[in-house]
Structure formats: structure tokens, C-alpha cells
Scaffold this active site. Structure first.
Site, PDB file in Angstrom:
ATOM      1  NE  ARG A 258      -4.314  -1.137  -0.186  1.00 23.97           N
ATOM      2  CZ  ARG A 258      -4.456  -2.164  -1.012  1.00 23.97           C
ATOM      3  NH1 ARG A 258      -3.419  -2.563  -1.736  1.00 23.97           N
ATOM      4  NH2 ARG A 258      -5.617  -2.780  -1.126  1.00 23.97           N
ATOM      5  CD  GLU A 287      -2.664   3.409  -5.699  1.00 26.70           C
ATOM      6  OE1 GLU A 287      -3.815   2.923  -5.837  1.00 26.70           O
ATOM      7  OE2 GLU A 287      -1.677   2.716  -5.436  1.00 26.70           O
ATOM      8  CG  HIS A 305      -3.005  -0.528  -6.875  1.00 28.00           C
ATOM      9  ND1 HIS A 305      -3.487   0.163  -5.784  1.00 28.00           N
ATOM     10  CD2 HIS A 305      -2.960  -1.830  -6.482  1.00 28.00           C
ATOM     11  CE1 HIS A 305      -3.717  -0.661  -4.787  1.00 28.00           C
ATOM     12  NE2 HIS A 305      -3.406  -1.890  -5.197  1.00 28.00           N
TER      13      HIS A 305
END
Length: 355
Positions: A258, A287, A305
Site C-alpha cells: 500500500r 492514487e 496498482h
């Protein structure tokens, strides 16, 4: 006896139709409308008991069914006391307070096991990228500039290393971390592995992976030539300015966990100071925005991602979410991939008969 009731959040299932037929025959499945999944309406529906009582929450896809935002205590407290389990797609669970769920006696299950292969494969790509300076070489070739090409051809090998000669540091040895270790060991025979996890793994696991346990994150970063973050985000930055100062000089960092685990401003400074020599990032702190200075650095390989993003992963997410609920509410009385079962104790607000 009435069937247990399951609240299905998100799109209809797409892949595992035979399993869903058994799932739908075992449970009464309730599907809120798209408008009911927005947070204000979702909260109102729970307050009004619009769907009555239900025993489980089912979210088979990571990119749908999360319209209500973070699952914090404001939302969790509104759930009926009948809720025993939440089974969701996806490996990360920074959007849900699993400790709060445990206080309410609710087991949370994720889908990390379904994405382990895909994430580990992407991690090997990022490992090669940071050890071999592939972002530099790739960008130079695509630039169509003979000067940039010759510069990369001549100079990028001067700091490149064969992964098999290096030490890999894993922060987190869960389903994904373990698969990364297995694949790294197979792809790069001779690579050394040191790891840290909040719970040390058994001697059998350590022996099978030839992985050595370190007592702290700091111990890993001091020794490893490349540190891979494969641990859940628990609301705390793990790699901050102080930790970066403890890295072996010229060390590398790969983050497939993360973005919030890393202080990106501090990471830029560590790159510029030469403390860190290369970075691989699948995840980012803000993000879908990425850090512009990191994006511009030829030592940083970035993805969007997508480490776990394959059809095979989606099939597995969907299947595992159903299997967790079938197992937990069925005769076996246990889920396959519980995240917070160890946090649920007698005396919590909602003690379950299945504990």
C-alpha cells in the site's frame, strides 16, 4: 429452518457460476441497488433496517461494491447484530477497520490468497527492474535518442546487480510474501532471504523458503540489498525518513503493498542523497496521482496498482469470497482466509456462537 441471509455488495458474479448456484441455494442473497450503495443512502438503509437482519456481507469484486467508502465504526456500528462475517475481494484492507470489526465479533476475510501468484510475478518484474536499472534502459530506448541510448547502454550496467548474488528483505510473510519468497528462490537461485513479520513463521516454513527471521523492520533494512513491502497497511507509515536512514547505502525498495506505507517525500530525498539507489512501485500514496519527482526519476519503475490485476485473480477473488462464507456459516464453522480472527475475544460486543 430459514436460510442464512447474505448482503451482496457490487456487481453480479461473472465467473464461478456453478459455485454461485450452490451459494444461492444455501443462502438468501440480498442485493442493494447502486444508489443504495452510496454512503449516505447505505447508512440510512442500515438505520431503517431496510434489508432486515442478515448474517454475512459478500463483496466479490475489488472495484465494485465499495461505494460507501471506508468501513469505520460509524458504519460498522449500524450493522445488525446478526452479522457474523464479511468476505471481500482484494488483498489489502486499509479501507476497513478490522480491529473494530473484531470488537463487534465480526470476522473479516480477504482475497490475498487469490492474488498471490499475480502479485508475486509483478514483484519479480520490479525486482529485476531495480537490480538491473531497467527503467533507465527502457526509457532511453523509447526516447529514440541515440545519445540517451548510448548513455544507458554504457552507464546503467555500472550499478546493476544480479539478484541471485543479493539479499532480499521481505516485510511481511503472509500469503503474498511467502509466494514472493518461493518465486524469488526459484528464479534467482542463491538469493538470500531475510524477513520480518509480526508473527514469526514456523521452523518448517522458514526452512522450506530458506528464509531467516529478523526481529524488526530496522534489522531487515540494514541487511537487505532490496526491501520488499508485502504487509497490510494498518494506518501507520512504515518506511519514513528515520527508517530510510537505516537502509544499507545504495539499497533498493519495492512496494507492492500500500502506498501509505512509505513517506514519498522522504523517499525522494533518500534517492537524491544516494541512500536508496532504485525503487519499484506498484502502489502510491495518493492514487490515482503519483509523485511527480519519483515519476521523473529514471531509477524509479512505476506501475498503476496492477500487480494483482489479472483475470485469474478476479476469478479467484470471486470464488474465495463465496467459499469463505460457505465455510464459516456451514457445518465446518470456519473461514478459509480470516484476517482478524485472532483479535476476536470473548466479551466483545457481539460474541459469536461459532468462536
Amino acid at each position: 429452518m430459514p436460510k442464512p441471509r447474505v448482503l451482496h455488495l457490487g456487481d453480479p458474479i461473472k465467473y464461478n457460476h456453478d459455485l454461485y448456484a450452490r451459494f444461492a441455494a444455501t443462502f438468501e442473497v440480498i442485493r442493494p441497488s447502486t444508489t443504495e450503495r452510496a454512503r449516505p443512502e447505505f447508512k440510512l438503509a442500515l438505520q431503517e433496517r431496510r434489508w432486515g437482519t442478515f448474517d454475512a456481507i459478500f463483496r466479490p469484486f475489488w472495484n465494485t461494491g465499495g461505494e460507501m467508502g471506508d468501513w469505520d465504526e460509524e458504519l460498522i456500528a449500524l450493522l445488525p447484530e446478526s452479522v457474523k462475517i464479511i468476505a471481500s475481494a482484494g488483498a489489502g484492507y486499509d479501507w476497513v477497520d478490522v480491529e473494530c470489526l473484531a470488537r463487534y465479533g465480526i470476522t473479516y476475510c480477504n482475497g490475498a490468497a487469490a492474488s498471490s501468484d499475480a502479485v508475486a510475478d509483478a514483484t519479480l518484474f520490479l525486482l529485476l527492474a531495480v537490480f538491473r536499472n531497467l527503467r533507465w534502459s527502457h526509457a532511453a530506448a523509447h526516447s529514440l535518442s541515440p545519445i540517451a541510448f548510448q548513455d544507458a547502454h554504457t552507464h546503467s550496467p555500472l550499478t546493476a546487480r544480479n539478484p541471485a548474488t543479493q539479499t532480499l528483505g521481505l516485510i511481511g510473510l503472509g500469503a503474498i510474501g511467502r509466494t514472493i519468497a518461493q518465486k524469488a528462490r526459484a528464479a534467482f537461485p542463491g538469493i538470500r532471504i531475510v524477513y520480518h513479520d509480526v508473527v514469526r513463521k514456523s521452523a518448517a516454513v522458514e526452512t522450506s523458503l530458506q528464509a531467516r527471521f529478523a526481529e524488526s523492520v530496522e534489522a531487515v533494512v540494514r541487511e537487505a540489498d532490496c526491501v520488499v513491502l508485502a504487509t497490510p497497511f494498518a494506518g501507520r507509515t512504515l518506511i519514513d525518513a528515520d527508517t530510510l536512514k537505516k537502509f544499507k547505502r545504495g539499497g533498493r525498495l519495492v512496494n507492492i503493498a500500500r502506498g501509505g506505507l512509505v513517506d514519498e517525500e522522504a523517499l525522494v530525498q533518500a534517492l537524491e542523497a544516494g541512500r536508496i539507489s532504485a525503487v519499484g512501485m506498484d502502489v502510491h500514496a495518493r492514487e490515482p496521482a503519483v509523485h511527480p519527482r519519483l515519476a521523473a526519476d529514471r531509477r524509479v519503475m512505476m506501475l498503476s496498482h496492477n500487480a494483482g490485476g489479472t483475470v485469474d485473480t478476479h476469478v479467484g477473488f470471486e470464488r474465495l469470497a463465496m467459499e469463505n462464507i460457505l465455510g464459516f456459516l456451514g457445518e465446518e464453522g470456519k473461514a478459509l482466509t480470516p484476517v482478524n480472527a485472532h483479535l476476536i475475544r470473548e466479551g466483545d460486543k457481539r460474541v459469536r456462537s461459532l468462536l
